[in-house]
Design a protein around this motif. Structure first.
Motif, PDB file in Angstrom:
ATOM      1  N   ALA A   1       0.832  -1.207   0.000  1.00  0.00           N
ATOM      2  CA  ALA A   1       0.000   0.000   0.000  1.00  0.00           C
ATOM      3  C   ALA A   1       0.867   1.257   0.000  1.00  0.00           C
ATOM      4  O   ALA A   1       0.631   2.203  -0.773  1.00  0.00           O
ATOM      5  N   ARG A   2       1.892   1.265   0.845  1.00  0.00           N
ATOM      6  CA  ARG A   2       2.754   2.444   0.935  1.00  0.00           C
ATOM      7  C   ARG A   2       3.482   2.684  -0.394  1.00  0.00           C
ATOM      8  O   ARG A   2       3.644   3.831  -0.829  1.00  0.00           O
ATOM      9  N   HIS A   3       3.909   1.590  -1.042  1.00  0.00           N
ATOM     10  CA  HIS A   3       4.608   1.736  -2.318  1.00  0.00           C
ATOM     11  C   HIS A   3       3.710   2.414  -3.357  1.00  0.00           C
ATOM     12  O   HIS A   3       4.140   3.339  -4.066  1.00  0.00           O
TER      13      HIS A   3
ATOM     14  N   LYS B   1      -2.250   9.374   4.708  1.00  0.00           N
ATOM     15  CA  LYS B   1      -2.331   7.914   4.635  1.00  0.00           C
ATOM     16  C   LYS B   1      -0.994   7.285   5.001  1.00  0.00           C
ATOM     17  O   LYS B   1      -0.932   6.281   5.728  1.00  0.00           O
ATOM     18  N   LEU B   2       0.091   7.857   4.469  1.00  0.00           N
ATOM     19  CA  LEU B   2       1.413   7.299   4.722  1.00  0.00           C
ATOM     20  C   LEU B   2       1.792   7.407   6.197  1.00  0.00           C
ATOM     21  O   LEU B   2       2.368   6.484   6.778  1.00  0.00           O
ATOM     22  N   VAL B   3       1.465   8.529   6.818  1.00  0.00           N
ATOM     23  CA  VAL B   3       1.766   8.700   8.249  1.00  0.00           C
ATOM     24  C   VAL B   3       0.991   7.689   9.078  1.00  0.00           C
ATOM     25  O   VAL B   3       1.534   7.051   9.989  1.00  0.00           O
ATOM     26  N   ALA B   4      -0.306   7.528   8.762  1.00  0.00           N
ATOM     27  CA  ALA B   4      -1.125   6.574   9.508  1.00  0.00           C
ATOM     28  C   ALA B   4      -0.618   5.146   9.354  1.00  0.00           C
ATOM     29  O   ALA B   4      -0.639   4.349  10.301  1.00  0.00           O
ATOM     30  N   SER B   5      -0.137   4.820   8.161  1.00  0.00           N
ATOM     31  CA  SER B   5       0.321   3.450   7.918  1.00  0.00           C
ATOM     32  C   SER B   5       1.627   3.130   8.630  1.00  0.00           C
ATOM     33  O   SER B   5       1.963   1.963   8.832  1.00  0.00           O
ATOM     34  N   GLN B   6       2.371   4.153   9.041  1.00  0.00           N
ATOM     35  CA  GLN B   6       3.626   3.895   9.750  1.00  0.00           C
ATOM     36  C   GLN B   6       3.378   3.238  11.105  1.00  0.00           C
ATOM     37  O   GLN B   6       4.227   2.511  11.622  1.00  0.00           O
ATOM     38  N   ASP B   7       2.216   3.502  11.702  1.00  0.00           N
ATOM     39  CA  ASP B   7       1.870   2.897  12.997  1.00  0.00           C
ATOM     40  C   ASP B   7       1.031   1.641  12.819  1.00  0.00           C
ATOM     41  O   ASP B   7       0.307   1.222  13.735  1.00  0.00           O
TER      42      ASP B   7
ATOM     43  N   GLN C   1      -4.343  16.767  -3.000  1.00  0.00           N
ATOM     44  CA  GLN C   1      -4.257  15.324  -3.153  1.00  0.00           C
ATOM     45  C   GLN C   1      -2.970  14.787  -2.547  1.00  0.00           C
ATOM     46  O   GLN C   1      -2.969  13.724  -1.900  1.00  0.00           O
ATOM     47  N   ALA C   2      -1.858  15.506  -2.733  1.00  0.00           N
ATOM     48  CA  ALA C   2      -0.588  15.064  -2.160  1.00  0.00           C
ATOM     49  C   ALA C   2      -0.665  15.054  -0.633  1.00  0.00           C
ATOM     50  O   ALA C   2      -0.150  14.128   0.024  1.00  0.00           O
ATOM     51  N   ASP C   3      -1.316  16.069  -0.051  1.00  0.00           N
ATOM     52  CA  ASP C   3      -1.453  16.116   1.413  1.00  0.00           C
ATOM     53  C   ASP C   3      -2.298  14.949   1.920  1.00  0.00           C
ATOM     54  O   ASP C   3      -2.007  14.365   2.977  1.00  0.00           O
ATOM     55  N   ASN C   4      -3.331  14.592   1.182  1.00  0.00           N
ATOM     56  CA  ASN C   4      -4.188  13.474   1.580  1.00  0.00           C
ATOM     57  C   ASN C   4      -3.396  12.168   1.598  1.00  0.00           C
ATOM     58  O   ASN C   4      -3.521  11.345   2.515  1.00  0.00           O
ATOM     59  N   ILE C   5      -2.561  11.975   0.579  1.00  0.00           N
ATOM     60  CA  ILE C   5      -1.733  10.768   0.538  1.00  0.00           C
ATOM     61  C   ILE C   5      -0.716  10.778   1.674  1.00  0.00           C
ATOM     62  O   ILE C   5      -0.421   9.734   2.273  1.00  0.00           O
TER      63      ILE C   5
ATOM     64  N   PRO D   1      -5.358   3.158   7.089  1.00  0.00           N
ATOM     65  CA  PRO D   1      -5.910   4.499   6.867  1.00  0.00           C
ATOM     66  C   PRO D   1      -7.304   4.429   6.257  1.00  0.00           C
ATOM     67  O   PRO D   1      -7.641   3.513   5.524  1.00  0.00           O
ATOM     68  N   THR D   2      -8.064   5.442   6.537  1.00  0.00           N
ATOM     69  CA  THR D   2      -9.398   5.562   5.934  1.00  0.00           C
ATOM     70  C   THR D   2      -9.342   6.657   4.887  1.00  0.00           C
ATOM     71  O   THR D   2      -8.490   7.546   4.917  1.00  0.00           O
TER      72      THR D   2
END
Length: 829
Positions: free
Chosen positions: A791-793, A817-823, A810-814, A827-828
């Motif tokens: 997903a992160r890739h 997601k990336l920050v949330a996935s680190q933990d 759009q870049a900020d939204n992604i 992400p929703t």
């Protein structure tokens, strides 16, 4: 009867030619070398020719003079008289018959004696090395030592002083040094380097810098001449005058120089044979002027500077071309700092930057400005920068009474080398609004054939008035363009220039129309006049995208120029031709600017259909730029006008843009209604591809609203239509939406398969704008399945595209997601 001297002929045939590598020395060349040897060793002028060597080889002359034999022994590898077949009939006591011939018995006895003596020599002599290993014998080494002792053999030192102010050029100096060293390891190879570039770019400075650095490597002297190929005199220096001057510098008395030019060149080459001399030929006009001045000895080296590329010299004499361009920013700053002092530049960095920017890295321009600043050390640089900025043109500020220190004068000399036709093409290119130009565009501008245009541009590049920075694409330095504009104003009428620029504009609109049709033949079209026919070629999608990538800045410049000139059809045509490219590549701001211009142009054209299309296209562009209020205003106006004249396609496209605006604002219900209305209108207009597009989005918005039962059918129908009509953009969209629906219904394998097919199609189409959307959904699917690395890739690749296209939200939204996935959180959306 004479007995042929086969030993002399065999010795000559074993000796390599200096004039023609790979061949043996010819009788003529051997005679020239003997002449040069006798002049260098004894200041004895003789004019032996190939006929004399022929007589020696045929045995007509059996015992040449002692100096002739010395010269031949030295030149032919240090052989003895016996090894060369020379014998003295008188010393051998051979009687001549009354007819003046040698008796056969005497000849046989003499040859037997020669063979015996040769065998004795071979028995005590060390083995002769191979020809390639044999040290190069200086034809003049014995005589030269004798002449140097007498003090009558001059060593010329003609180099002008090295430039006092020199900066940069490290790469060019290194390349010249490497070239020189590499030729030292190649038998029979002589270094000939051609430094070519625009006038005043610093070619002579560079040549002299290198020449002085390597001066010690040429102990036999350095020759220098200004060939005046481009200059105020108008007429270049004739090679005949240069050869005579060089011969004089090499110690040849005037009464010893032959009258025939070919003989002079032969004597010149002979005088330089095996001597280590550097020849600098500055400011050459063409290859024909330079070729007679090349020595034949590999121990020499030649530096040539010219505005011409001298391709003939490169082809015929293995010369090495080295393009000299303007200085990069750091080197330009260093040059100005060397002249004015780094403290003065550091004290006024803003003014220094302005001066450097106006000079554009041009060394002559920098020197002129620096000279004025040095002459007035109390004057702030800011005042000098203001003077430059206030000049009518940058060239006015860089003019000087001394033509050698005047940029306009230097550039005028380049013009003098052109024919009237070549000057006309250069003037037109200088007047063109485009930052660069390709061969087809220049052909349209000049109304010449492609072949004629290519030949003309090659000449302009060869004399360094244009630079071919990419194959088939040419640029002009700002100072050159400024001079060309002034020249064109004096030599071309406004009407002729205006007609040529119209031809160029028509070419671009026609070519853009053809290229866009290759990218997407299903784009809505409109008829408009005076924009030129479609270009007469068909390009594959990849080639069409490459054409747009290369010509994009030019197309934008042409539209801007057309807007200023009031060429409304061109303004509209360029906007329309760029639409698909802008969408696929995500050029959001450029697309908006183009269609804003097109709205005004359509109003001036008075064509209501064009105005409707311009309005809904502008609405789409505003919406993609996040300006939703303007998007709704323009699209509603388009819808109103379309309804007023019963234009069903115009109405349908207006609803298509309105569903996008609703979606961007989060109103999926409103978007669904507009999609349904668009589908009905496209159906009534018998437009199956755009009807399928509307139905595809009916499925999309139904899925967004949770109406999954009804979502798949319209999308599957649309996919069938898209494939039937080879509408690949629509096919990718349908696959992407079907993947989303499968994801929502937990058919994850099917969802990933649809997404991957959509992603591949969008990459093939070069549609990076929508590629990012598919990557986001692939990342979302992997995250749902707990595959966070995958997903992160996918998200990271999407974020890169968003950032490159300045789609900040759009870049900020992604990023969230990336920050949330680190933990390890899922992400929703």
């Amino acid at each position: 009867m004479a007995v042929p001297n086969t030993r002399l002929r065999e010795a000559r045939e074993r000796t390599p030619s200096q004039e023609h590598p790979g061949e043996c020395v010819s009788r003529r060349e051997l005679a020239d070398q003997v002449n040069a040897y006798l002049w260098t060793a004894y200041v004895q002028r003789v004019e032996l020719d190939a006929g004399y060597i022929g007589k020696l080889e045929r045995g007509v002359i059996q015992w040449p003079g002692s100096r002739y034999r010395e010269a031949l022994r030295t030149i032919l590898g240090g052989a003895s008289d016996a090894e060369l077949g020379f014998y003295n009939t008188r010393r051998a006591g051979v009687a001549l018959s009354s007819a003046g011939t040698v008796s056969s018995t005497a000849v046989e006895a003499l040859h037997a004696d020669v063979e015996r003596r040769r065998s004795d020599l071979d028995a005590v002599k060390a083995p002769t090395p191979d020809r390639e290993q044999r040290p190069r014998l200086r034809g003049s080494r014995y005589g030269r030592r004798r002449l140097q002792q007498r003090g009558v053999m001059p060593v010329p030192h003609q180099l002008p002083a090295a430039p006092s102010w020199f900066s940069g050029r490290k790469c060019e100096l290194a390349r010249l040094g490497k070239l020189f060293e590499s030729h030292g390891h190649v038998v029979g190879a002589m270094m000939v380097a051609v430094l070519f570039g625009a006038g005043g770019v610093g070619k002579t400075w560079l040549a002299l810098r290198w020449a002085h650095q390597y001066q010690s490597r040429f102990p036999d002297g350095q020759l220098f001449v200004d060939l005046r190929g481009f200059g105020p005199a108008g007429q270049p220096t004739r090679p005949e005058a240069v050869v005579r001057g060089f011969l004089s510098a090499l110690g040849v008395a005037a009464n010893q120089i032959p009258a025939d030019f070919d003989a002079q060149c032969a004597l010149y080459r002979s005088a330089l044979a095996e001597r280590q001399v550097l020849i600098v030929l500055d400011n050459a006009r063409d290859s024909a002027q330079v070729a007679p001045l090349l020595p034949g000895s590999p121990s020499c080296a030649v530096l040539v500077t010219s505005r011409d590329q001298l391709t003939g010299l490169v082809a015929a004499h293995n010369a090495h071309p080295l393009h000299i361009d303007v200085l990069p920013d750091d080197d330009a700053h260093s040059l100005l700092a060397a002249r004015l002092g780094p403290e003065r530049l550091a004290a006024e960095p803003g003014a220094a930057g302005t001066v450097l920017g106006l000079c554009g890295g041009h060394p002559l321009a920098l020197s002129i400005v620096a000279g004025r600043a040095q002459a007035r050390p109390q004057l702030p640089l800011a005042a000098l920068a203001t003077d430059l900025q206030n000049a009518t043109t940058p060239l006015d500020a860089l003019d000087d009474k001394d033509s050698a220190a005047s940029v306009p004068a230097v550039l005028s000399w380049s013009y003098s080398a052109l024919t009237a036709g070549q000057a006309r093409v250069l003037d037109l290119i200088g007047a063109a609004p485009t930052p660069e130009i390709a061969v087809p565009a220049a052909a349209a501008l000049s109304q010449l054939t492609i072949s004629q245009t290519a030949d003309t541009l090659a000449v302009l590049e060869r004399v360094s008035l244009l630079a071919q920075h990419k194959p088939g694409r040419y640029r002009m330095h700002d100072l050159v363009r400024c001079y060309v504009a002034g020249h064109a104003a004096q030599h071309q009428s406004d009407a002729a220039r205006d007609a040529a620029l119209r031809h160029l504009a028509f070419y671009y609109t026609g070519a853009a129309r053809s290229a866009q049709n290759q990218l997407d033949p299903h784009q809505p079209t409109a008829e408009f006049d005076a924009v030129g026919p479609p270009a007469p070629w068909a390009l594959p999608d990849a080639a069409a995208l490459d054409w747009f990538e290369a010509e994009h800045p030019c197309l934008l410049s042409v539209q801007q120029h057309a807007r200023e000139q009031g060429w409304s059809a061109v303004v509209w045509g360029v906007a329309w031709g760029l639409t698909v490219f802008h969408f696929r590549r995500g050029h959001i701001r450029d697309n908006l600017d183009c269609w804003r211009n097109a709205v005004v142009a359509a109003h001036h054209l008075g064509d209501l259909h064009l105005r409707i299309m311009a309005l809904w296209r502008a609405g789409d562009a505003y919406g993609r730029a996040g300006q939703h209020t303007e998007a709704v205003e323009h699209t509603r106006e388009a819808l109103r006008l379309a309804e007023s004249i019963g234009d069903q396609r115009g109405q349908a496209h207006s609803h298509r843009i309105l569903w996008k605006v609703c979606a961007w604002q989060g109103d999926d219900e409103g978007a669904l209604k507009h999609a349904q209305q668009a589908a009905a209108l496209f159906g009534n207009a018998h437009d199956p591809v755009w009807e399928a597009d509307a139905l595809n989005h009916v499925g999309w918005f139904s899925a967004r609203l949770g109406q999954l039962t009804y979502a798949s059918a319209p999308c599957e129908y649309a996919l069938t239509v898209f494939r039937e009509h080879h509408a690949r953009e629509g096919e990718a969209s349908a696959l992407d939406i079907l993947g989303y629906i499968a994801h929502l219904t937990e058919e994850n394998d099917s969802a990933l398969d649809h997404y991957e097919h959509a992603l591949n199609l969008r990459r093939e189409l070069g549609s990076t704008y929508l590629e990012a959307e598919t990557l986001v959904r692939i990342g979302d699917l992997h995250a749902t399945l707990g595959r966070l690395p995958q997903a992160r890739h996918a998200w990271q690749r999407a974020r890169t595209i968003y950032q490159n296209q300045h789609r900040t939200a759009q870049a900020d939204n992604i990023q969230r997601k990336l920050v949330a996935s680190q933990d390890n959180q899922v992400p929703t959306n």
